[in-house]
Design an enzyme around this catalytic site. Structure first.
Site, PDB file in Angstrom:
ATOM      1  N   ARG A  60       0.796  -1.219   0.000  1.00  0.00           N
ATOM      2  CA  ARG A  60       0.000   0.000   0.000  1.00  0.00           C
ATOM      3  C   ARG A  60       0.831   1.273   0.000  1.00  0.00           C
ATOM      4  O   ARG A  60       0.742   2.091  -0.893  1.00  0.00           O
ATOM      5  CB  ARG A  60      -0.944   0.031   1.216  1.00  0.00           C
ATOM      6  CG  ARG A  60      -2.120  -0.903   1.123  1.00  0.00           C
ATOM      7  CD  ARG A  60      -3.162  -0.535   2.163  1.00  0.00           C
ATOM      8  NE  ARG A  60      -4.286  -1.440   2.164  1.00  0.00           N
ATOM      9  CZ  ARG A  60      -5.371  -1.286   2.919  1.00  0.00           C
ATOM     10  NH1 ARG A  60      -5.451  -0.271   3.753  1.00  0.00           N
ATOM     11  NH2 ARG A  60      -6.362  -2.147   2.872  1.00  0.00           N
ATOM     12  N   HIS A 106      -7.420  -4.605  -7.590  1.00  0.00           N
ATOM     13  CA  HIS A 106      -7.292  -3.846  -6.336  1.00  0.00           C
ATOM     14  C   HIS A 106      -8.617  -3.888  -5.574  1.00  0.00           C
ATOM     15  O   HIS A 106      -9.464  -2.996  -5.727  1.00  0.00           O
ATOM     16  CB  HIS A 106      -6.894  -2.403  -6.649  1.00  0.00           C
ATOM     17  CG  HIS A 106      -6.293  -1.673  -5.483  1.00  0.00           C
ATOM     18  ND1 HIS A 106      -5.027  -1.943  -4.997  1.00  0.00           N
ATOM     19  CD2 HIS A 106      -6.767  -0.677  -4.717  1.00  0.00           C
ATOM     20  CE1 HIS A 106      -4.754  -1.133  -3.986  1.00  0.00           C
ATOM     21  NE2 HIS A 106      -5.796  -0.353  -3.794  1.00  0.00           N
ATOM     22  N   TYR A 150     -17.757  11.934 -14.323  1.00  0.00           N
ATOM     23  CA  TYR A 150     -17.687  13.126 -15.165  1.00  0.00           C
ATOM     24  C   TYR A 150     -16.314  13.324 -15.811  1.00  0.00           C
ATOM     25  O   TYR A 150     -16.204  14.086 -16.757  1.00  0.00           O
ATOM     26  CB  TYR A 150     -18.015  14.380 -14.339  1.00  0.00           C
ATOM     27  CG  TYR A 150     -19.385  14.358 -13.706  1.00  0.00           C
ATOM     28  CD1 TYR A 150     -20.531  14.239 -14.493  1.00  0.00           C
ATOM     29  CD2 TYR A 150     -19.538  14.457 -12.337  1.00  0.00           C
ATOM     30  CE1 TYR A 150     -21.786  14.213 -13.919  1.00  0.00           C
ATOM     31  CE2 TYR A 150     -20.796  14.446 -11.748  1.00  0.00           C
ATOM     32  CZ  TYR A 150     -21.919  14.325 -12.543  1.00  0.00           C
ATOM     33  OH  TYR A 150     -23.158  14.304 -11.976  1.00  0.00           O
TER      34      TYR A 150
END
Length: 818
Positions: A60, A106, A150
């Protein structure tokens, strides 16, 4: 009965299935064994925490030294490469990329994946962004990116360099989280991404904070290391290599070269970074200071808001206002007063805002181990980072050449089969025409041209049977023979490269290829506008001088403190008795002074808290609690206030040659257990920290009841709860050069305590008290004689107690004329 028998039968079938689970045991057996095994809680917690720590560190938070990426970043780029989102492709919705990353590689929240994708597309976060975003991807003002439905994205050209050799399987792969597909352990990056784009991450017990660098400078350092493998870290920090960090938001690095060399040698240190500004124009009424860059990671809108906050509060009087005129480039205009010195303005910004900021460098990353899937966290120096990257490129190049050689040998083997049968085409065609099918034809051809005698094997025979008829033309045959010749030549070249184990990095063929790749990076991206260095590195010969008084408007004011610990500042207080205080509270003191001067607040625990008057909150209401300014302990309260304005307090300067000699004006403190001391005030004039400075050492259970300025000629009156009063000369109380407990002023009985004291210049009527019977008594030198300290004092009343000391109304402090 039917239900019970059914339940029993199900139990029997379950136990029977367990018994038939096999030698390895079923899941039920493993669970039962786990439940029956007693594990100490400490051991179980330690094992689970270590597993969690390892997962956070390796999967991570920390980047890999080879490709400079964290797992989530690597998976995003790998997914985009599978989707064909190269730099020349059409943009695609980020939601599609995030969804595929989360579903395939993931298995975490989509928000964390999208945040990583957004950061990789922000030109103010990465030195060379890896993702080309279309839409709102946030700003340097701290604005959040638009929702992923978007925005759209594709890879940048430099991201293609990170993935360029992935298709040839030059790096190791591992199964994804559910074993349904494979993902690369590391990307075969040609770009030294760890240094170019930097990294930030917090793991368990360790962290990383790597600043961005200039691509050309890092590549030049790699070439320099190839020319001289024995080069030292400090030699890589030079004008022809890595000069220092290069932040995307620009700024000015003010570290010396020795400081930067030490940072890159140890892998840790502090980079001092400040914004840049120039004096834009001068007019009759004002000047404009133009800020064109800010430190890396600073929120621009928050910086402008902070500057205006200081301006409007009166703490930044040299500036009229700050205007944010930024577009794609940063531009903040500071409108200065006509006579303002821009150097003093910059000095104030450096000290009180984020216009100057420290970047803590920590070159911690994952280095490769024998297990390709697990890296080892280690803090590296600059040379070690570059060395790991070069050897990673060598392993990628070697694997690429081996894969290319294997492909060439397969193709050569096929072409050799074609070349063998070109002289016997009529025989081959005749065999095929007489065969019953492909398998029969293959058997007959291999029998006619046996492999044992240099003929054809099964693979060559299959290729011959799949050969199209037009390839039997003379021109096509020549093309095949030419291809065979070229393939053999290329295979010989690769074998020579792979067999070259020379230690001379300048002569090694493979190292020459790596050198060429690094040089091509410099040439390909040299014309990129972002390739130019953004952050300047300058050693400041003389820092702008900062003086707090330059930024304080000099004007007279009044400060009022209440007994409950509330404080406020006003320009003028005509009648302190009529000033607004909280219900049940009373005015303790009201002092005057200049805003540039300080006041001292003396507490019951023998601590003096000093603050500039300008820093006292201005208010027409109740004011603010003193705890906002200072860190008072439980039960601690303010008992006295003094203005250190020389017009009020007088001369408090001490003779440095005679520290035990009391100055003209000093202070006296009396404690509730009958001790008194005199001390100087000069050491308390400068503003203190939130913890204050000690002026007296008070015994446990006692407290300071009051502090008053004295000159040494006063008469001291101390009154106790058991109706006793001590009147003595101030000179009898010892003067201390440091904090102490003092000397005995009055000897008390076990149940007695001092209620208050007063320092008088010899007035007959010193103090008025009220007994518990309601009687008022005035203590006067005409009635009570002056004695030596240390006695039991004068008896005011034989029986009863003193209820309170009647204080005179607090008068308005003096006002000063201009």
């Amino acid at each position: 009965m039917a239900k019970r028998s059914k339940r029993n039968s199900s139990r029997n079938s379950s136990s029977k299935s367990k018994s038939n689970a096999g030698s390895n045991g079923s899941l039920f057996d493993q669970v039962d064994d786990h439940l029956l095994t007693a594990i100490p809680l400490r051991q179980a917690a330690q094992a689970r925490y270590l597993n969690y720590s390892l997962s956070v560190i390796t999967s991570r938070a920390l980047p890999d030294v080879r490709d400079g990426l964290k797992p989530v970043q690597r998976r995003i780029l790998y997914t985009m490469s599978q989707q064909g989102l190269t730099a020349s492709a059409k943009h695609r919705k980020c939601a599609k990329v995030v969804g595929d990353v989360m579903g395939n590689y993931h298995p975490h929240g989509d928000s964390s994946i999208y945040e990583a994708l957004v950061r990789m597309a922000q030109p103010f976060s990465l030195r060379m962004p890896l993702i080309d975003g279309s839409g709102n991807f946030g700003s340097v003002d701290g604005d959040n990116a638009a929702a992923m439905r978007y925005t759209e994205c594709r890879m940048t050209p430099i991201a293609n360099e990170v993935l360029t050799d992935l298709a040839t399987r030059t790096v190791a792969f591992k199964p994804n989280y559910d074993g349904s597909r494979e993902e690369p352990v590391v990307l075969p990056s040609r770009v030294p991404n760890l240094l170019v784009n930097g990294a930030t991450g917090i793991a368990v017990g360790m962290a990383t904070n790597i600043p961005p660098h200039n691509l050309k400078e890092v590549c030049q350092a790699l070439l320099k290391l190839l020319r001289d493998p024995e080069i030292k870290d400090y030699q890589l920090v030079a004008n022809d290599a890595v000069r220092g960090p290069d932040f995307p938001t620009g700024g000015q690095i003010i570290n010396t070269k020795d400081e930067l060399r030490d940072i890159y040698s140890t892998g840790q240190g502090t980079v001092k970074l400040r914004g840049t500004a120039t004096l834009k124009s001068k007019s009759r009424s004002s000047n404009v200071l133009k800020i064109d860059s800010i430190p890396y990671g600073v929120n621009k809108s928050a910086l402008v808001e902070r500057i205006n906050e200081l301006v409007y509060s009166g703490k930044f009087p040299l500036v009229i206002e700050a205007r944010d005129l930024s577009t794609d480039e940063i531009r903040i205009d500071l409108v200065l007063k006509k006579d303002a010195d821009e150097n003093k303005v910059l000095a104030y910004l450096y000290k009180h805002t984020d216009f100057q900021k420290n970047f803590s460098v920590n070159l911690t990353c994952l280095v490769p181990t024998e297990n390709p899937e697990v890296g080892r966290p280690e803090r590296l120096g600059l040379k070690e980072v570059l060395w790991h990257f070069l050897h990673f490129r060598m392993s990628v190049l070697t694997k690429r050449l081996e894969n290319e050689l294997a492909g060439l040998e397969r193709r050569i083997h096929i072409l050799e089969g074609f070349a063998l049968i070109f002289d016997a085409l009529d025989q081959i065609i005749a065999i095929i025409r007489k065969s019953d099918g492909k398998a029969d034809a293959a058997q007959k051809i291999m029998k006619r041209f046996p492999a044992a005698k240099g003929g054809l094997d099964e693979e060559q025979t299959d290729a011959i049977l799949e050969l199209k008829l037009y390839r039997l033309a003379r021109l096509e045959i020549n093309m095949i023979l030419d291809e065979l010749k070229d393939k053999r030549k290329r295979a010989r070249e690769i074998k020579k490269l792979l067999s070259d184990d020379t230690k001379d990095y300048m002569a090694s063929g493979r190292w020459q290829i790596i050198r060429g790749e690094i040089e091509s990076l410099i040439n390909d991206y040299n014309k990129d506008p972002r390739a130019k260095r953004q952050s300047s590195i300058e050693t400041i010969a003389e820092e702008p001088e900062y003086t707090a008084e330059d930024f304080i408007v000099a004007e007279d004011c009044h400060v009022m403190v209440t007994k409950d610990g509330w404080v406020k500042r006003q320009k003028q207080i005509a009648d302190p008795g009529k000033s607004r205080v909280r219900q049940g509270d009373k005015v303790l003191s009201c002092v005057a002074g200049n805003t540039r001067e300080t006041i001292g607040l003396f507490s019951s625990l023998g601590v003096c808290y000093t603050v500039r008057m300008i820093d006292i909150p201005a208010s027409t209401g109740f004011g603010e609690p003193i705890q906002k300014l200072f860190k008072l302990k439980d039960g601690e309260r303010i008992v006295a206030v003094m203005s250190f304005d020389s017009r009020i307090i007088g001369d408090i300067r001490e003779d440095p040659k005679k520290p035990d000699l009391c100055p003209e004006t000093h202070a006296m403190a009396v404690t509730s257990n009958g001790f008194a001391l005199r001390f100087g005030l000069a050491s308390f004039v400068e503003p203190s920290t939130r913890n204050g400075r000690k002026f007296a050492r008070v015994k446990a259970g006692a407290e300071v009841i009051d502090v008053a300025p004295v000159h040494g000629m006063e008469v001291i009156l101390a009154v106790t709860a058991n109706c006793r009063a001590m009147i003595c000369s101030a000179e009898e109380v010892n003067y201390l050069s440091g904090a102490g407990k003092g000397v005995t002023l009055i000897r008390l009985s076990a149940d007695d305590r001092v209620l208050g004291f007063k320092a008088s210049t010899g007035d007959r009527d010193l103090l008025t008290v009220q007994t518990n019977r309601g009687a008022k008594k005035t203590i006067s030198t005409a009635k009570y004689r002056v004695t030596s300290r240390g006695g039991r004092g004068n008896e005011i009343q034989k029986n009863g107690k003193i209820a309170e000391i009647i204080t005179a109304p607090i008068e308005a402090p003096v006002t000063f004329e201009e």
